[in-house]
Design a protein around this motif. Structure first.
Motif, PDB file in Angstrom:
ATOM      1  N   UNK A 189      22.762  -3.607 -11.658  1.00 49.32           N
ATOM      2  CA  UNK A 189      21.601  -3.738 -12.556  1.00 49.32           C
ATOM      3  C   UNK A 189      20.784  -2.581 -12.553  1.00 49.32           C
ATOM      4  N   UNK A 190      20.961  -1.653 -11.820  1.00 45.52           N
ATOM      5  CA  UNK A 190      20.140  -0.703 -11.493  1.00 45.52           C
ATOM      6  C   UNK A 190      20.583   0.463 -10.297  1.00 45.52           C
ATOM      7  N   UNK A 191      21.001   1.751 -10.761  1.00 49.65           N
ATOM      8  CA  UNK A 191      21.297   2.551  -9.661  1.00 49.65           C
ATOM      9  C   UNK A 191      21.020   4.209 -10.026  1.00 49.65           C
ATOM     10  N   UNK A 192      19.731   4.458  -9.973  1.00 50.89           N
ATOM     11  CA  UNK A 192      19.389   5.895 -10.372  1.00 50.89           C
ATOM     12  C   UNK A 192      20.093   6.943  -9.182  1.00 50.89           C
ATOM     13  N   UNK A 193      20.191   8.175  -9.740  1.00 47.12           N
ATOM     14  CA  UNK A 193      20.758   9.216  -8.720  1.00 47.12           C
ATOM     15  C   UNK A 193      20.001   9.186  -7.186  1.00 47.12           C
ATOM     16  N   UNK A 194      20.856   9.385  -6.523  1.00 55.49           N
ATOM     17  CA  UNK A 194      20.287   9.255  -5.026  1.00 55.49           C
ATOM     18  C   UNK A 194      19.326  10.553  -4.669  1.00 55.49           C
ATOM     19  N   UNK A 195      18.722  10.200  -3.655  1.00 51.54           N
ATOM     20  CA  UNK A 195      17.804  11.258  -3.004  1.00 51.54           C
ATOM     21  C   UNK A 195      18.432  11.876  -1.913  1.00 51.54           C
ATOM     22  N   UNK A 196      18.423  13.130  -2.166  1.00 46.32           N
ATOM     23  CA  UNK A 196      19.232  14.151  -1.106  1.00 46.32           C
ATOM     24  C   UNK A 196      18.204  14.986  -0.342  1.00 46.32           C
TER      25      UNK A 196
END
Length: 226
Positions: free
Chosen positions: A217-224
């Motif tokens: 339902x939601x998956x923004x770019x990951x924080x690295x």
């Protein structure tokens, strides 16, 4: 009565003052030139010039290649098990498909000691899993699909109650975490190893009793962080 015709006596001879012209200390010799100090200063100057040139070379290479951080995003999820009835422990089995992109044109990436786990409300709900080392070529995309869980993990009452409530509403907010060490490679040049930490926030559509793939339902770019 004094005889006025007696000739006057000669005055006694005067003695020269003591230490006049005798016992004078010799003049000190001029100091010899400090050849050892000059050699040390020369060596320090050579070392400084060498370090300056080496730093300039490293900076030039860095500006030419300019390695960028990899990118991560979660594109799929599946839930195979979720048991929160054995308090204060929880048992889960989840699979996430993670796509990572190397945006560099000239720099490849080596991943060492790659690990992954899942957390809920900032508490770990799966055991930490070791993943195999990964070599990421330039301008390439790599997909990872680790199955995380299948072990008992201590869980607080907040975690257990929160999962039960979220299952009732059909939306569970999870966080997939990747961590380890990486290094960049440009030609024959390899950097030191750097620790990295990847946080992927995902919202999955999960209802009680559902097993298998679940909608994202939601998956923004990951924080690295490196």
């Amino acid at each position: 009565m004094t005889d006025q015709n007696q000739p006057p006596k000669d005055p006694p001879p005067q003695q020269p003052p003591p230490n006049m012209g005798e016992g004078k200390p010799p003049k000190p010799n001029p100091p010899a030139p400090d050849q050892g100090g000059a050699a040390r200063r020369f060596c320090c100057l050579c070392i400084f010039i060498f370090l300056l040139l080496a730093g300039a070379a490293v900076l030039t290479v860095w500006l030419i290649y300019r390695p960028h951080k990899p990118r991560f995003i979660v594109v799929g999820a599946a839930i195979y098990g979720l048991n929160a009835t054995s308090q204060p422990f929880i048992s889960t089995s989840m699979q996430f498909t993670i796509v990572t992109r190397n945006p560099n044109k000239r720099v490849s990436i080596f991943y060492n000691k790659l690990q992954a786990y899942v957390s809920y409300r900032n508490q770990q709900i799966t055991p930490t899993m070791d993943l195999p080392p990964l070599y990421h070529e330039t301008k390439r995309t790599v997909s990872l699909s680790p199955v995380l869980g299948s072990g008992m993990v201590p869980a607080s009452a907040e975690v257990v109650n929160g999962l039960m409530i979220d299952e009732t509403y059909g939306v569970v907010a999870l966080k997939v975490v990747l961590l380890g060490k990486l290094r960049w490679k440009a030609g024959a040049i390899r950097t030191l190893k750097y620790g990295f930490y990847v946080r992927c926030d995902v919202w999955v559509g999960l209802k009680k009793g559902v097993v298998g793939p679940v909608p994202l339902l939601g998956a923004p770019p990951c924080k690295v962080d490196i």
